[in-house]
Scaffold this active site. Sequence first.
Site, PDB file in Angstrom:
ATOM      1  N   SER A  14      29.765  69.606 -29.031  1.00  0.00           N
ATOM      2  CA  SER A  14      28.322  69.122 -28.383  1.00  0.00           C
ATOM      3  C   SER A  14      28.367  67.905 -28.930  1.00  0.00           C
ATOM      4  O   SER A  14      28.650  67.231 -29.912  1.00  0.00           O
ATOM      5  CB  SER A  14      27.116  69.882 -29.374  1.00  0.00           C
ATOM      6  OG  SER A  14      25.993  69.315 -29.413  1.00  0.00           O
ATOM      7  N   HIS A  37      29.306  70.085 -24.221  1.00  0.00           N
ATOM      8  CA  HIS A  37      27.980  70.857 -24.205  1.00  0.00           C
ATOM      9  C   HIS A  37      26.846  69.472 -24.536  1.00  0.00           C
ATOM     10  O   HIS A  37      26.967  68.853 -25.525  1.00  0.00           O
ATOM     11  CB  HIS A  37      28.003  71.728 -25.629  1.00  0.00           C
ATOM     12  CG  HIS A  37      26.641  72.267 -25.835  1.00  0.00           C
ATOM     13  ND1 HIS A  37      26.182  73.511 -25.319  1.00  0.00           N
ATOM     14  CD2 HIS A  37      25.600  71.927 -26.538  1.00  0.00           C
ATOM     15  CE1 HIS A  37      25.090  73.998 -25.524  1.00  0.00           C
ATOM     16  NE2 HIS A  37      24.775  72.991 -26.512  1.00  0.00           N
ATOM     17  N   ASP A  46      23.161  68.295 -24.891  1.00  0.00           N
ATOM     18  CA  ASP A  46      21.984  68.962 -25.380  1.00  0.00           C
ATOM     19  C   ASP A  46      20.777  67.945 -24.927  1.00  0.00           C
ATOM     20  O   ASP A  46      20.679  66.800 -25.351  1.00  0.00           O
ATOM     21  CB  ASP A  46      22.178  68.781 -26.976  1.00  0.00           C
ATOM     22  CG  ASP A  46      22.860  69.930 -27.738  1.00  0.00           C
ATOM     23  OD1 ASP A  46      22.436  70.925 -27.082  1.00  0.00           O
ATOM     24  OD2 ASP A  46      23.774  69.802 -28.290  1.00  0.00           O
ATOM     25  N   MET A  55      16.792  67.290 -24.990  1.00  0.00           N
ATOM     26  CA  MET A  55      15.559  67.599 -25.843  1.00  0.00           C
ATOM     27  C   MET A  55      14.517  66.821 -25.319  1.00  0.00           C
ATOM     28  O   MET A  55      14.753  65.405 -25.448  1.00  0.00           O
ATOM     29  CB  MET A  55      16.003  67.395 -27.506  1.00  0.00           C
ATOM     30  CG  MET A  55      17.213  68.346 -27.744  1.00  0.00           C
ATOM     31  SD  MET A  55      17.491  67.971 -29.577  1.00  0.00           S
ATOM     32  CE  MET A  55      18.939  69.138 -30.140  1.00  0.00           C
ATOM     33  N   HIS A  97      22.460  72.182 -21.833  1.00  0.00           N
ATOM     34  CA  HIS A  97      21.591  73.228 -22.806  1.00  0.00           C
ATOM     35  C   HIS A  97      20.213  72.366 -22.828  1.00  0.00           C
ATOM     36  O   HIS A  97      19.942  71.307 -23.296  1.00  0.00           O
ATOM     37  CB  HIS A  97      22.222  73.039 -24.198  1.00  0.00           C
ATOM     38  CG  HIS A  97      21.388  74.009 -25.028  1.00  0.00           C
ATOM     39  ND1 HIS A  97      21.655  73.964 -26.471  1.00  0.00           N
ATOM     40  CD2 HIS A  97      20.263  74.812 -25.051  1.00  0.00           C
ATOM     41  CE1 HIS A  97      20.597  74.757 -26.885  1.00  0.00           C
ATOM     42  NE2 HIS A  97      19.755  75.256 -26.159  1.00  0.00           N
ATOM     43  N   MET A 123      16.712  72.186 -24.085  1.00  0.00           N
ATOM     44  CA  MET A 123      15.776  72.405 -24.892  1.00  0.00           C
ATOM     45  C   MET A 123      14.533  71.825 -24.741  1.00  0.00           C
ATOM     46  O   MET A 123      13.989  70.775 -25.155  1.00  0.00           O
ATOM     47  CB  MET A 123      16.429  72.061 -26.341  1.00  0.00           C
ATOM     48  CG  MET A 123      17.203  73.041 -26.651  1.00  0.00           C
ATOM     49  SD  MET A 123      18.208  72.370 -28.186  1.00  0.00           S
ATOM     50  CE  MET A 123      19.612  71.253 -27.327  1.00  0.00           C
ATOM     51  N   MET A 137      21.391  81.173 -30.109  1.00  0.00           N
ATOM     52  CA  MET A 137      21.464  80.056 -31.015  1.00  0.00           C
ATOM     53  C   MET A 137      21.525  80.598 -32.498  1.00  0.00           C
ATOM     54  O   MET A 137      20.836  81.532 -32.976  1.00  0.00           O
ATOM     55  CB  MET A 137      19.829  79.707 -30.986  1.00  0.00           C
ATOM     56  CG  MET A 137      19.863  78.712 -29.782  1.00  0.00           C
ATOM     57  SD  MET A 137      20.971  77.149 -29.586  1.00  0.00           S
ATOM     58  CE  MET A 137      20.554  76.126 -30.895  1.00  0.00           C
ATOM     59  N   GLY A 197      17.406  71.802 -32.158  1.00  0.00           N
ATOM     60  CA  GLY A 197      16.752  70.583 -32.619  1.00  0.00           C
ATOM     61  C   GLY A 197      17.669  69.494 -33.104  1.00  0.00           C
ATOM     62  O   GLY A 197      17.655  68.160 -32.920  1.00  0.00           O
ATOM     63  N   PHE A 198      18.482  69.987 -34.027  1.00  0.00           N
ATOM     64  CA  PHE A 198      19.225  69.064 -34.971  1.00  0.00           C
ATOM     65  C   PHE A 198      20.904  69.769 -34.951  1.00  0.00           C
ATOM     66  O   PHE A 198      21.096  70.742 -35.159  1.00  0.00           O
ATOM     67  CB  PHE A 198      18.652  68.847 -36.160  1.00  0.00           C
ATOM     68  CG  PHE A 198      17.246  68.171 -35.871  1.00  0.00           C
ATOM     69  CD1 PHE A 198      17.239  66.829 -35.841  1.00  0.00           C
ATOM     70  CD2 PHE A 198      16.177  68.977 -36.067  1.00  0.00           C
ATOM     71  CE1 PHE A 198      15.941  66.361 -35.580  1.00  0.00           C
ATOM     72  CE2 PHE A 198      15.010  68.556 -35.829  1.00  0.00           C
ATOM     73  CZ  PHE A 198      14.809  66.982 -35.707  1.00  0.00           C
ATOM     74  N   GLY A 199      21.604  68.744 -35.147  1.00  0.00           N
ATOM     75  CA  GLY A 199      23.087  68.965 -35.714  1.00  0.00           C
ATOM     76  C   GLY A 199      23.160  69.191 -37.076  1.00  0.00           C
ATOM     77  O   GLY A 199      22.336  69.001 -37.717  1.00  0.00           O
ATOM     78  N   GLY A 200      24.349  69.809 -37.483  1.00  0.00           N
ATOM     79  CA  GLY A 200      24.661  69.699 -38.720  1.00  0.00           C
ATOM     80  C   GLY A 200      23.758  70.789 -39.809  1.00  0.00           C
ATOM     81  O   GLY A 200      24.089  70.708 -40.999  1.00  0.00           O
ATOM     82  N   ASP A 225      25.830  78.877 -30.668  1.00  0.00           N
ATOM     83  CA  ASP A 225      25.678  77.363 -30.921  1.00  0.00           C
ATOM     84  C   ASP A 225      24.749  77.140 -32.125  1.00  0.00           C
ATOM     85  O   ASP A 225      23.837  77.507 -32.270  1.00  0.00           O
ATOM     86  CB  ASP A 225      24.847  76.725 -29.835  1.00  0.00           C
ATOM     87  CG  ASP A 225      24.471  75.295 -29.750  1.00  0.00           C
ATOM     88  OD1 ASP A 225      25.036  74.561 -30.547  1.00  0.00           O
ATOM     89  OD2 ASP A 225      23.839  74.990 -28.703  1.00  0.00           O
ATOM     90  N   GLY A 226      25.385  76.446 -33.243  1.00  0.00           N
ATOM     91  CA  GLY A 226      25.002  75.860 -34.326  1.00  0.00           C
ATOM     92  C   GLY A 226      25.769  76.361 -35.492  1.00  0.00           C
ATOM     93  O   GLY A 226      25.843  77.698 -35.818  1.00  0.00           O
ATOM     94  N   GLY A 286      29.255  70.951 -32.803  1.00  0.00           N
ATOM     95  CA  GLY A 286      28.888  69.635 -32.797  1.00  0.00           C
ATOM     96  C   GLY A 286      29.541  68.788 -33.876  1.00  0.00           C
ATOM     97  O   GLY A 286      30.605  67.806 -33.890  1.00  0.00           O
ATOM     98  N   SER A 287      28.866  68.840 -35.220  1.00  0.00           N
ATOM     99  CA  SER A 287      29.349  67.984 -36.320  1.00  0.00           C
ATOM    100  C   SER A 287      30.821  68.571 -36.822  1.00  0.00           C
ATOM    101  O   SER A 287      31.693  67.679 -37.382  1.00  0.00           O
ATOM    102  CB  SER A 287      28.377  68.466 -37.550  1.00  0.00           C
ATOM    103  OG  SER A 287      27.962  69.664 -37.535  1.00  0.00           O
TER     104      SER A 287
HETATM  105  C1  DX5 Z   1      21.149  72.031 -31.952  1.00  0.00           C
HETATM  106  C2  DX5 Z   1      21.943  71.835 -30.625  1.00  0.00           C
HETATM  107  C3  DX5 Z   1      23.293  72.096 -30.933  1.00  0.00           C
HETATM  108  C4  DX5 Z   1      23.746  71.040 -32.120  1.00  0.00           C
HETATM  109  C5  DX5 Z   1      24.890  71.987 -32.738  1.00  0.00           C
HETATM  110  O1  DX5 Z   1      19.974  72.247 -31.472  1.00  0.00           O
HETATM  111  O2  DX5 Z   1      21.867  73.037 -29.579  1.00  0.00           O
HETATM  112  O3  DX5 Z   1      24.268  72.050 -29.665  1.00  0.00           O
HETATM  113  O4  DX5 Z   1      24.521  70.013 -31.537  1.00  0.00           O
HETATM  114  O5  DX5 Z   1      25.493  71.114 -33.775  1.00  0.00           O
HETATM  115  P1  DX5 Z   1      26.181  71.732 -35.006  1.00  0.00           P
HETATM  116  O6  DX5 Z   1      27.510  72.105 -34.374  1.00  0.00           O
HETATM  117  O7  DX5 Z   1      26.454  70.422 -35.943  1.00  0.00           O
HETATM  118  O8  DX5 Z   1      25.297  72.789 -35.613  1.00  0.00           O
HETATM  119 ZN    ZN Z   2      23.089  73.032 -27.848  1.00  0.00          ZN
END
Ligand code: DX5
Ligand code: ZN
Length: 221
Positions: free
Chosen positions: A8, A31, A33, A35, A64, A66, A135, A140-143, A173-174, A195-196
Amino acid sequence: MSIRIQPSILSADFVNIERDFATISSADGIHVDVMDGHFVPNMTFGSGVVKRMQEITSLPLDVHLMIENPDHWAVKYAELGVFSVTVHYEACKDAVAISKAVRATGSRVGVSIKPNTPVAVLEDLVTHFDQVLIMSVEPGFGGQSFIQGSIDKISDTRRLISVLGLDTWLQVDGGIDLATIGAAAAAGADTFVAGSSVFGSPDRQGMITQLRETAQAASHN
Ligand code: DX5
Ligand code: ZN
């Protein structure tokens, strides 16, 4: 079962995205994202930026969305020629109409549910989609940390796909990392957004390989 790893780019450097794409060239897709600051409390970029991404990589882009009003926007992303466009069930007025419009462009279409949305809402929809996205964090956020309750949702979705005899991809995802991907794969996921865990690794290509091998080893097929 084929295993797909899709980093991501939410955790990438948006200002040096071409350089970051090169560091994940062994991935099965990217991927992306999108938003809007309304459906989720964060903003990224819109279709103009995704259009440029599509021009600078040969990897499939998995978009994706959102965002609110995917009934209007999903097809606009599909028309860019991206590999797939996923919309949120919670935001759709007519998910089946979105599916038809996206598929008519040649892109694959996915439907996603948030952590508090039950798998049962997919029962009448899944035949219209090429991919289901569970999900495993609040979007909304990574990590964020993987929500363990997602494992049962993945199993239930895999059962639904199997009972209907479909070849729908099952994406999660997540919070996907080396500690969580095995359980998600064992529950039946085949497509993993990370992602992270990928972008935070000093060896991104190596991390992609390790994630893929860990998922493959835990997968039933
Ligand atoms: C969160 C995103 C994810 C996000 C995942 O809303 O849809 O794609 O980047 O990040 P990680 O892998 O760090 O949880
Ligand atoms: Zn995503």
